[in-house]
Write a protein that holds these residues in place. Structure first.
Motif, PDB file in Angstrom:
ATOM      1  N   ARG A  70      20.170 -27.878  48.741  1.00 56.60           N
ATOM      2  CA  ARG A  70      19.818 -28.994  47.862  1.00 56.60           C
ATOM      3  C   ARG A  70      20.344 -30.321  48.400  1.00 56.60           C
ATOM      4  O   ARG A  70      19.698 -31.363  48.270  1.00 56.60           O
ATOM      5  N   ASP A  74      14.886 -31.672  49.319  1.00 59.88           N
ATOM      6  CA  ASP A  74      14.437 -31.648  47.929  1.00 59.88           C
ATOM      7  C   ASP A  74      13.401 -30.551  47.685  1.00 59.88           C
ATOM      8  O   ASP A  74      12.695 -30.561  46.683  1.00 59.88           O
ATOM      9  N   GLU A 158      19.912 -39.007  43.880  1.00 61.19           N
ATOM     10  CA  GLU A 158      19.221 -37.791  44.296  1.00 61.19           C
ATOM     11  C   GLU A 158      18.975 -36.887  43.087  1.00 61.19           C
ATOM     12  O   GLU A 158      19.903 -36.480  42.411  1.00 61.19           O
ATOM     13  N   THR A 160      16.870 -33.300  41.766  1.00 62.72           N
ATOM     14  CA  THR A 160      16.120 -32.113  42.171  1.00 62.72           C
ATOM     15  C   THR A 160      14.703 -32.222  41.611  1.00 62.72           C
ATOM     16  O   THR A 160      14.400 -33.082  40.775  1.00 62.72           O
TER      17      THR A 160
END
Length: 236
Positions: A70, A74, A158, A160
Motif C-alpha cells: 500500500r 495504490d 495518500e 487507498t
C-alpha cells in the motif's frame, strides 16, 4: 478492452494454479506470484488491476506485506487470511487492504469480490465524470481524474482505493446522511453481519487522514442512521 489483470500472490502452489485457472475461465487475466519480489516485479512491469494477497506469503510478517504494498502502490488489494475474526478483518483494512477474504474460500466468492473491487473503480470514474473533474471542500481539493487529494498548500494525502471511493460517495451526497448499508456495500462487506466494523474502520481512517491542525474532518456519525459529510462542496 482487455480483461483486468489479477495478480495472485498465494503461498500454496496448488491453490495459486487453481485460482489462476478459475479466474481465466471466468474472464480475467491472472498472473501467479510466489514471493514479495514477484509482486514488486509485476507491479513495476505491468498494469495490475487487483492484487489478491495471501497474508501468510511472508511468514509471520505477511500482514506487513500488505502495508508495504500500500505504501508503494495504490493497486486495490484483496487480503486473504487463514483467520476470519472481526479483528483480522479490521487489522487488514487498517494496513491498507480494500477487502478481506478468509480461507478456505470458494473461487466463485473470490471472483465476485474481484468484480466488486473493479466495479468500485468504475464507480469512482463515473462519479468524477458526473461531478466534473474537481471538487473542493473544507480546504481540500479532489482531482477525480488523477485520484488525488491535496490540501491548500498542494500537499497530497495518500488514500487507498476504498478510502477514495468512500470519500467520493460522501462528496456526491454532501450534507446528506448516507445509510451505513450503502457504505458497507461500497467497502465490499455487504454480506457481512451488522456488527462488522469494516466500514467503520474505513470511515475512521478517512477522518484521520483528513484531520489537520487539531481540526477534525467534517465527517460525522449520525447515530442509528449512517454518516454525513457536513461541509459544503464546490464542483468544478
Amino acid at each position: 478492452m482487455s480483461p483486468p489483470l489479477v495478480l495472485i500472490a498465494e503461498e500454496q502452489q496448488d491453490l495459486r494454479h487453481q485460482v489462476r485457472e478459475y479466474l481465466e475461465q471466468s474472464g480475467f487475466r491472472a498472473l501467479p506470484a510466489a514471493s514479495a519480489s514477484d509482486i514488486w516485479n509485476a507491479l513495476k512491469a505491468m498494469p495490475v488491476g487487483v492484487l489478491v494477497l495471501d497474508a501468510a506469503l511472508r511468514g509471520p510478517d505477511g500482514m506487513d506485506l500488505c502495508r508495504d504494498v500500500r505504501e508503494r502502490s495504490d493497486v486495490p488489494i484483496i487480503l486473504v487470511g487463514a483467520n476470519s475474526s472481526e479483528v483480522d478483518r479490521v487489522v487488514g483494512l487498517e494496513l491498507g487492504a480494500d477487502d478481506y477474504v478468509a480461507k478456505p474460500y470458494s473461487h466463485r466468492e473470490l471472483a465476485a469480490r474481484l468484480r466488486a473491487v473493479l466495479r468500485r473503480g468504475r464507480n469512482e470514474r463515473a462519479i468524477g465524470l458526473r461531478a466534473r473533474s474537481e471538487a473542493r471542500f473544507d480546504g481540500w481539493r479532489i482531482d477525480f481524474a488523477r485520484r488525488e487529494v491535496s490540501d491548500e498548500q498542494g500537499n497530497l494525502v495518500e488514500l487507498t482505493a476504498a478510502e477514495f471511493s468512500l470519500l467520493a460517495v460522501l462528496l456526491d451526497h454532501a450534507q446528506t446522511v448516507i445509510a451505513r448499508a450503502r457504505l458497507m456495500e461500497l467497502a465490499g462487506v455487504r454480506d457481512a453481519p451488522s456488527s462488522d466494523r469494516s466500514v467503520d474502520v474505513l470511515v475512521s481512517r478517512l477522518r484521520r487522514k483528513l484531520s489537520r491542525g487539531g481540526r477534525a474532518a467534517p465527517i460525522v456519525t449520525v447515530r442509528g442512521a449512517g454518516y454525513m459529510l457536513t461541509a459544503a462542496v464546490e464542483r468544478r
